[in-house]
Design a protein around this motif. Sequence first.
Motif, PDB file in Angstrom:
ATOM      1  N   LEU A 410     -14.620 -25.650 -24.982  1.00 22.36           N
ATOM      2  CA  LEU A 410     -15.314 -26.765 -25.629  1.00 22.36           C
ATOM      3  C   LEU A 410     -15.553 -27.927 -24.666  1.00 22.36           C
ATOM      4  O   LEU A 410     -16.500 -28.697 -24.837  1.00 22.36           O
ATOM      5  CB  LEU A 410     -14.501 -27.244 -26.835  1.00 22.36           C
ATOM      6  CG  LEU A 410     -14.455 -26.272 -28.019  1.00 22.36           C
ATOM      7  CD1 LEU A 410     -13.451 -26.741 -29.055  1.00 22.36           C
ATOM      8  CD2 LEU A 410     -15.841 -26.131 -28.654  1.00 22.36           C
ATOM      9  N   GLU A 411     -14.693 -28.031 -23.641  1.00 19.91           N
ATOM     10  CA  GLU A 411     -14.836 -29.117 -22.668  1.00 19.91           C
ATOM     11  C   GLU A 411     -15.962 -28.842 -21.685  1.00 19.91           C
ATOM     12  O   GLU A 411     -16.411 -29.741 -20.973  1.00 19.91           O
ATOM     13  CB  GLU A 411     -13.523 -29.316 -21.919  1.00 19.91           C
ATOM     14  CG  GLU A 411     -13.482 -30.514 -20.995  1.00 19.91           C
ATOM     15  CD  GLU A 411     -13.605 -31.846 -21.732  1.00 19.91           C
ATOM     16  OE1 GLU A 411     -14.019 -32.835 -21.092  1.00 19.91           O
ATOM     17  OE2 GLU A 411     -13.269 -31.910 -22.939  1.00 19.91           O
ATOM     18  N   GLY A 412     -16.420 -27.609 -21.623  1.00 19.04           N
ATOM     19  CA  GLY A 412     -17.545 -27.316 -20.738  1.00 19.04           C
ATOM     20  C   GLY A 412     -17.295 -26.196 -19.752  1.00 19.04           C
ATOM     21  O   GLY A 412     -18.101 -25.964 -18.849  1.00 19.04           O
ATOM     22  N   SER A 413     -16.173 -25.470 -19.893  1.00 19.97           N
ATOM     23  CA  SER A 413     -15.941 -24.307 -19.037  1.00 19.97           C
ATOM     24  C   SER A 413     -17.024 -23.271 -19.316  1.00 19.97           C
ATOM     25  O   SER A 413     -17.455 -23.084 -20.451  1.00 19.97           O
ATOM     26  CB  SER A 413     -14.557 -23.722 -19.324  1.00 19.97           C
ATOM     27  OG  SER A 413     -14.351 -22.565 -18.566  1.00 19.97           O
ATOM     28  N   TRP A 414     -17.457 -22.583 -18.276  1.00 20.52           N
ATOM     29  CA  TRP A 414     -18.548 -21.637 -18.471  1.00 20.52           C
ATOM     30  C   TRP A 414     -18.198 -20.304 -17.807  1.00 20.52           C
ATOM     31  O   TRP A 414     -17.292 -20.205 -16.977  1.00 20.52           O
ATOM     32  CB  TRP A 414     -19.842 -22.183 -17.860  1.00 20.52           C
ATOM     33  CG  TRP A 414     -19.691 -22.575 -16.417  1.00 20.52           C
ATOM     34  CD1 TRP A 414     -19.314 -23.783 -15.932  1.00 20.52           C
ATOM     35  CD2 TRP A 414     -19.877 -21.736 -15.278  1.00 20.52           C
ATOM     36  NE1 TRP A 414     -19.254 -23.770 -14.564  1.00 20.52           N
ATOM     37  CE2 TRP A 414     -19.607 -22.520 -14.127  1.00 20.52           C
ATOM     38  CE3 TRP A 414     -20.270 -20.413 -15.104  1.00 20.52           C
ATOM     39  CZ2 TRP A 414     -19.703 -22.018 -12.831  1.00 20.52           C
ATOM     40  CZ3 TRP A 414     -20.368 -19.905 -13.815  1.00 20.52           C
ATOM     41  CH2 TRP A 414     -20.088 -20.717 -12.690  1.00 20.52           C
ATOM     42  N   GLY A 415     -18.916 -19.279 -18.208  1.00 23.24           N
ATOM     43  CA  GLY A 415     -18.738 -17.966 -17.594  1.00 23.24           C
ATOM     44  C   GLY A 415     -17.302 -17.494 -17.706  1.00 23.24           C
ATOM     45  O   GLY A 415     -16.696 -17.516 -18.776  1.00 23.24           O
ATOM     46  N   ASN A 416     -16.741 -17.080 -16.552  1.00 27.58           N
ATOM     47  CA  ASN A 416     -15.373 -16.565 -16.550  1.00 27.58           C
ATOM     48  C   ASN A 416     -14.381 -17.571 -15.990  1.00 27.58           C
ATOM     49  O   ASN A 416     -13.292 -17.211 -15.555  1.00 27.58           O
ATOM     50  CB  ASN A 416     -15.298 -15.252 -15.755  1.00 27.58           C
ATOM     51  CG  ASN A 416     -15.662 -15.452 -14.283  1.00 27.58           C
ATOM     52  OD1 ASN A 416     -16.027 -16.556 -13.873  1.00 27.58           O
ATOM     53  ND2 ASN A 416     -15.574 -14.387 -13.503  1.00 27.58           N
ATOM     54  N   GLU A 417     -14.746 -18.845 -15.993  1.00 31.42           N
ATOM     55  CA  GLU A 417     -13.807 -19.872 -15.516  1.00 31.42           C
ATOM     56  C   GLU A 417     -12.526 -19.878 -16.337  1.00 31.42           C
ATOM     57  O   GLU A 417     -11.447 -20.099 -15.822  1.00 31.42           O
ATOM     58  CB  GLU A 417     -14.461 -21.254 -15.581  1.00 31.42           C
ATOM     59  CG  GLU A 417     -15.437 -21.531 -14.468  1.00 31.42           C
ATOM     60  CD  GLU A 417     -15.944 -22.963 -14.554  1.00 31.42           C
ATOM     61  OE1 GLU A 417     -16.297 -23.507 -13.501  1.00 31.42           O
ATOM     62  OE2 GLU A 417     -15.976 -23.528 -15.660  1.00 31.42           O
ATOM     63  N   SER A 418     -12.664 -19.667 -17.655  1.00 34.03           N
ATOM     64  CA  SER A 418     -11.504 -19.626 -18.528  1.00 34.03           C
ATOM     65  C   SER A 418     -11.458 -18.288 -19.248  1.00 34.03           C
ATOM     66  O   SER A 418     -12.497 -17.772 -19.683  1.00 34.03           O
ATOM     67  CB  SER A 418     -11.558 -20.771 -19.560  1.00 34.03           C
ATOM     68  OG  SER A 418     -10.437 -20.717 -20.425  1.00 34.03           O
TER      69      SER A 418
END
Length: 464
Positions: A410-418
């Motif tokens: 929800l904070e803005g992580s994208w793809g496989n960052e998280s």
Amino acid sequence: MIPVRCGDIATAVGGELVGVEAAAVVDGAVAKDSREVVPGGLFVALPGERADGHDFVPAVTEAGVTVSLTTRPVEGCPCIVVANTQVALGELARYVVAQLPDLTVIGLTGSQGKTSTKDLIAQLVAPYGPTVAPVGSFNNEIGHPFTALQADQETRFLVAEMGARHVGDINYLCRITPPKVGMVLNVGHSHIGEFGSQDAIAQAKGEMIDNVVAGGTAVLNADDPRVAGMRPRTEQTVRTFGEAPDADVRASDVKVDGEGRPHFLLHADGESHPVQLQLIGEHNVANALAAATAALAVGLTPEQVADGLNSAARVSQARMEVTERPDGVTVINDAYNANPDSVRAALKALVAIGRAREARTWAVLGEMLELGDTSSTEHDAVGRLAVRLDVNRLVAVGPGAKPIHLGASLEGSWGNESAYFDTIGEALELLRAELRSGDVVLVKSSKASNLRSLADALLQEAAQ
């Protein structure tokens, strides 16, 4: 332990001698594990999850203990029978400590940093007199008296780490070892599920200050308003530590090197000395200042304190324990325990190390336990912080840690960052597949979440 007659032990703990003479002497160590008893020692038969200590009384008697603390007679074995062996253990420790008038007790508590600070204090004072300190975080109603019972006539300093899950716990522990120096490090969120609020935590932690003995010193964190507000709870000398300009012992010019080790200028008693810690993470500056204040309170000079801090090493395992694998991956094992404040500190240390090395950073995080109704919110906040700090890869492990991943998303992580995994095995598969030389991996969770096994696996597999 000091030599004590069985009759005196029975009087101290309110017990009955069965099969043992009052004049018999305990002059060996006190143990609760039958494998650790020594001839002349004392065995405490505690009830356990898997076994009852009473089942081992015949074996320890054969091994040569003088007597066992039990709740019932054991045929053919010398016993002191009491209503509750855990309570009797505490009373025995209280009695022994009271026989040591030259012993200086340094007590400390706080929501985080207790064990690291305890290790620092012990290293600072040990060169100036025989010192007893608990191994790891032996800080509850069982571990604490066992540590106290290690003191004898030669012991000058007893460093007593005290934990609490309820109001009154620290009062009980201080009754066993009344502190000449009593310290509160901070009031955070640890065990907030048990206490209900930070104000309740402050009330419990402040019991340390209530119990500082006459002529003693209360040590308070000037940077934590709830701790600083404990000053009225004692009539004894108060010394403060922190980065606040009015702190009695303070740090300035704090910087962190490429290995994540902080250095700063220590100011105390009108003197200033440079300190380069060997510990990882800027949060250890506060722990070092607390340890310095305690050491000054028992008579060390600022120069002696600075020298001691410069040489102090990490002692307890799984606390910002940094290991570089043969393949160039660095693992930071901080999986002994976790709460929101300690996780934030660990993430900041990870990012500082990664930035200095220009390395890719991984945060592998498990559940933080005992947060009560705040659990989901606090885990979500950790995930969001990881994104704001620009941690390159975030791996949340276990159902309780899923809000970390959701917060990051929800904070803005994208793809496989998280990423989120139900099990440690699944997380390990990802790490095995994607870690590369130069990466820095932080592993952090509450003890019961068992991420320490993941850190151990990362290190063992690379060594094979």
